[in-house]
Design a protein around this motif. Sequence first.
Motif, PDB file in Angstrom:
ATOM      1  N   GLY A 156     -22.500-102.370  23.631  1.00  0.00           N
ATOM      2  CA  GLY A 156     -22.191-101.021  23.177  1.00  0.00           C
ATOM      3  C   GLY A 156     -20.704-100.774  23.050  1.00  0.00           C
ATOM      4  N   ILE A 157     -19.978-101.771  22.592  1.00  0.00           N
ATOM      5  CA  ILE A 157     -18.526-101.672  22.503  1.00  0.00           C
ATOM      6  C   ILE A 157     -18.081-101.779  21.052  1.00  0.00           C
ATOM      7  CG2 ILE A 157     -18.123-102.584  24.820  1.00  0.00           C
ATOM      8  CD1 ILE A 157     -17.598-105.317  23.483  1.00  0.00           C
ATOM      9  N   GLY A 158     -16.848-101.386  20.805  1.00  0.00           N
ATOM     10  CA  GLY A 158     -16.297-101.539  19.473  1.00  0.00           C
ATOM     11  C   GLY A 158     -16.143-103.000  19.104  1.00  0.00           C
ATOM     12  N   GLY A 159     -15.818-103.807  20.077  1.00  0.00           N
ATOM     13  CA  GLY A 159     -15.755-105.247  19.853  1.00  0.00           C
ATOM     14  C   GLY A 159     -14.416-105.792  19.428  1.00  0.00           C
ATOM     15  N   GLY A 160     -13.375-104.963  19.351  1.00  0.00           N
ATOM     16  CA  GLY A 160     -12.071-105.445  18.901  1.00  0.00           C
ATOM     17  C   GLY A 160     -11.533-106.591  19.731  1.00  0.00           C
ATOM     18  N   PHE A 161     -11.796-106.570  21.035  1.00  0.00           N
ATOM     19  CA  PHE A 161     -11.294-107.657  21.873  1.00  0.00           C
ATOM     20  C   PHE A 161     -12.060-108.945  21.622  1.00  0.00           C
ATOM     21  CE2 PHE A 161     -14.851-106.688  24.497  1.00  0.00           C
ATOM     22  CZ  PHE A 161     -15.038-107.734  25.382  1.00  0.00           C
ATOM     23  N   LEU A 162     -13.197-108.854  20.940  1.00  0.00           N
ATOM     24  CA  LEU A 162     -13.929-110.037  20.495  1.00  0.00           C
ATOM     25  C   LEU A 162     -13.624-110.347  19.032  1.00  0.00           C
ATOM     26  CD1 LEU A 162     -17.463-109.274  21.993  1.00  0.00           C
ATOM     27  CD2 LEU A 162     -15.761-110.877  22.877  1.00  0.00           C
ATOM     28  N   ILE A 163     -13.447-109.308  18.232  1.00  0.00           N
ATOM     29  CA  ILE A 163     -13.257-109.491  16.790  1.00  0.00           C
ATOM     30  C   ILE A 163     -11.946-110.194  16.482  1.00  0.00           C
ATOM     31  CG2 ILE A 163     -12.998-108.303  14.570  1.00  0.00           C
ATOM     32  CD1 ILE A 163     -14.886-106.117  15.713  1.00  0.00           C
ATOM     33  N   VAL A 164     -10.869-109.795  17.143  1.00  0.00           N
ATOM     34  CA  VAL A 164      -9.572-110.422  16.862  1.00  0.00           C
ATOM     35  C   VAL A 164      -9.619-111.925  17.132  1.00  0.00           C
ATOM     36  CG1 VAL A 164      -7.126-110.503  17.495  1.00  0.00           C
ATOM     37  CG2 VAL A 164      -8.230-108.290  17.101  1.00  0.00           C
ATOM     38  N   PRO A 165     -10.068-112.367  18.318  1.00  0.00           N
ATOM     39  CA  PRO A 165     -10.155-113.822  18.511  1.00  0.00           C
ATOM     40  C   PRO A 165     -11.130-114.506  17.553  1.00  0.00           C
ATOM     41  CG  PRO A 165     -10.455-112.673  20.603  1.00  0.00           C
ATOM     42  CD  PRO A 165     -10.388-111.640  19.534  1.00  0.00           C
ATOM     43  N   ALA A 166     -12.224-113.820  17.204  1.00  0.00           N
ATOM     44  CA  ALA A 166     -13.186-114.409  16.269  1.00  0.00           C
ATOM     45  C   ALA A 166     -12.560-114.588  14.891  1.00  0.00           C
ATOM     46  CB  ALA A 166     -14.439-113.541  16.179  1.00  0.00           C
ATOM     47  N   LEU A 167     -11.800-113.605  14.431  1.00  0.00           N
ATOM     48  CA  LEU A 167     -11.132-113.729  13.134  1.00  0.00           C
ATOM     49  C   LEU A 167     -10.089-114.843  13.165  1.00  0.00           C
ATOM     50  CD1 LEU A 167     -10.703-109.966  12.176  1.00  0.00           C
ATOM     51  CD2 LEU A 167     -12.102-111.661  10.976  1.00  0.00           C
ATOM     52  N   LEU A 168      -9.372-114.952  14.266  1.00  0.00           N
ATOM     53  CA  LEU A 168      -8.391-116.031  14.391  1.00  0.00           C
ATOM     54  C   LEU A 168      -9.073-117.388  14.329  1.00  0.00           C
ATOM     55  CD1 LEU A 168      -6.136-114.565  17.230  1.00  0.00           C
ATOM     56  CD2 LEU A 168      -5.522-114.821  14.811  1.00  0.00           C
ATOM     57  N   ALA A 169     -10.194-117.523  15.030  1.00  0.00           N
ATOM     58  CA  ALA A 169     -10.914-118.802  15.051  1.00  0.00           C
ATOM     59  C   ALA A 169     -11.557-119.113  13.702  1.00  0.00           C
ATOM     60  CB  ALA A 169     -11.983-118.776  16.143  1.00  0.00           C
ATOM     61  N   ALA A 170     -12.117-118.105  13.048  1.00  0.00           N
ATOM     62  CA  ALA A 170     -12.836-118.337  11.791  1.00  0.00           C
ATOM     63  C   ALA A 170     -11.911-118.584  10.612  1.00  0.00           C
ATOM     64  CB  ALA A 170     -13.745-117.145  11.480  1.00  0.00           C
ATOM     65  N   THR A 171     -10.732-117.966  10.628  1.00  0.00           N
ATOM     66  CA  THR A 171      -9.876-118.019   9.436  1.00  0.00           C
ATOM     67  C   THR A 171      -8.492-118.601   9.651  1.00  0.00           C
ATOM     68  OG1 THR A 171      -8.892-115.839   9.775  1.00  0.00           O
ATOM     69  CG2 THR A 171     -10.997-115.918   8.575  1.00  0.00           C
ATOM     70  N   GLY A 172      -7.989-118.565  10.874  1.00  0.00           N
ATOM     71  CA  GLY A 172      -6.622-119.009  11.108  1.00  0.00           C
ATOM     72  C   GLY A 172      -5.581-118.028  10.587  1.00  0.00           C
ATOM     73  N   MET A 173      -5.992-116.801  10.292  1.00  0.00           N
ATOM     74  CA  MET A 173      -5.032-115.817   9.788  1.00  0.00           C
ATOM     75  C   MET A 173      -4.024-115.453  10.879  1.00  0.00           C
ATOM     76  SD  MET A 173      -7.143-112.166   9.672  1.00  0.00           S
ATOM     77  CE  MET A 173      -8.375-112.724   8.536  1.00  0.00           C
ATOM     78  N   PRO A 174      -2.855-114.964  10.488  1.00  0.00           N
ATOM     79  CA  PRO A 174      -1.870-114.531  11.481  1.00  0.00           C
ATOM     80  C   PRO A 174      -2.417-113.389  12.346  1.00  0.00           C
ATOM     81  CG  PRO A 174      -0.854-114.731   9.314  1.00  0.00           C
ATOM     82  CD  PRO A 174      -2.337-114.873   9.120  1.00  0.00           C
ATOM     83  N   MET A 175      -1.919-113.294  13.557  1.00  0.00           N
ATOM     84  CA  MET A 175      -2.393-112.306  14.527  1.00  0.00           C
ATOM     85  C   MET A 175      -2.330-110.876  13.987  1.00  0.00           C
ATOM     86  SD  MET A 175      -3.617-111.528  17.471  1.00  0.00           S
ATOM     87  CE  MET A 175      -3.306-112.562  18.857  1.00  0.00           C
ATOM     88  N   LEU A 176      -1.232-110.495  13.339  1.00  0.00           N
ATOM     89  CA  LEU A 176      -1.138-109.125  12.823  1.00  0.00           C
ATOM     90  C   LEU A 176      -2.211-108.839  11.777  1.00  0.00           C
ATOM     91  CD1 LEU A 176       2.705-108.452  12.579  1.00  0.00           C
ATOM     92  CD2 LEU A 176       1.047-107.393  14.132  1.00  0.00           C
TER      93      LEU A 176
END
Length: 185
Positions: A156-176
């Motif tokens: 029941g969370i927004g998930g940002g603390f999971l989404i940011v690492p997931a996006l980094l792992a899936a795409t290699g995009m810069p942190m910002l």
Amino acid sequence: MPDPVSILSGLCCGVVIGFTLGLIGGGGSILAVPLLLYVVGLADPHQAIGTSALAVTINAFFSLSSHARARRVRWKCAALFTCAGILGAGLGASMGKIIDGQRLLFLFALIMLVVGTLMLRGSRNGDDAAHGPERTAPLPIVLYGVVTGFCSGFFGIGGGFLIVPALLAATGMPMLNAVGTSLVA
């Protein structure tokens, strides 16, 4: 009717949550749930989780505008990740409702520790430039989106603390860019 101390506590907690969410694109729920339970005084973990989801969603919407103006949102990736996440969130929410609130909080704490450890380990590898070119293959984005959505719905969370690492792992995009893109989901 809430007393003035609860109202003031809630407002102060909201400022902290909003600041954190805007700064790093995540952390709203990992702060909101404990703050709602232990500072504001909500007694039911399910009520705190639901309340935090609404608060974090509103904060993310307003933080998104500044990241979008700065062109830090990867819109195609955000759309794909979000759509996949919605599917996972539906299943996760259904499963989360059948788990005891205290057990849910314990599992939530465990996942926070795991993600924090992974982020610390990943930060030792250098800056964003060392990650190489961004990857745009849809399958990893969809898979990470479904899993992250499931966890988001389950807890029941927004998930940002999971989404940011997931996006980094899936795409290699810069942190910002991961921070800005995460706010869409």
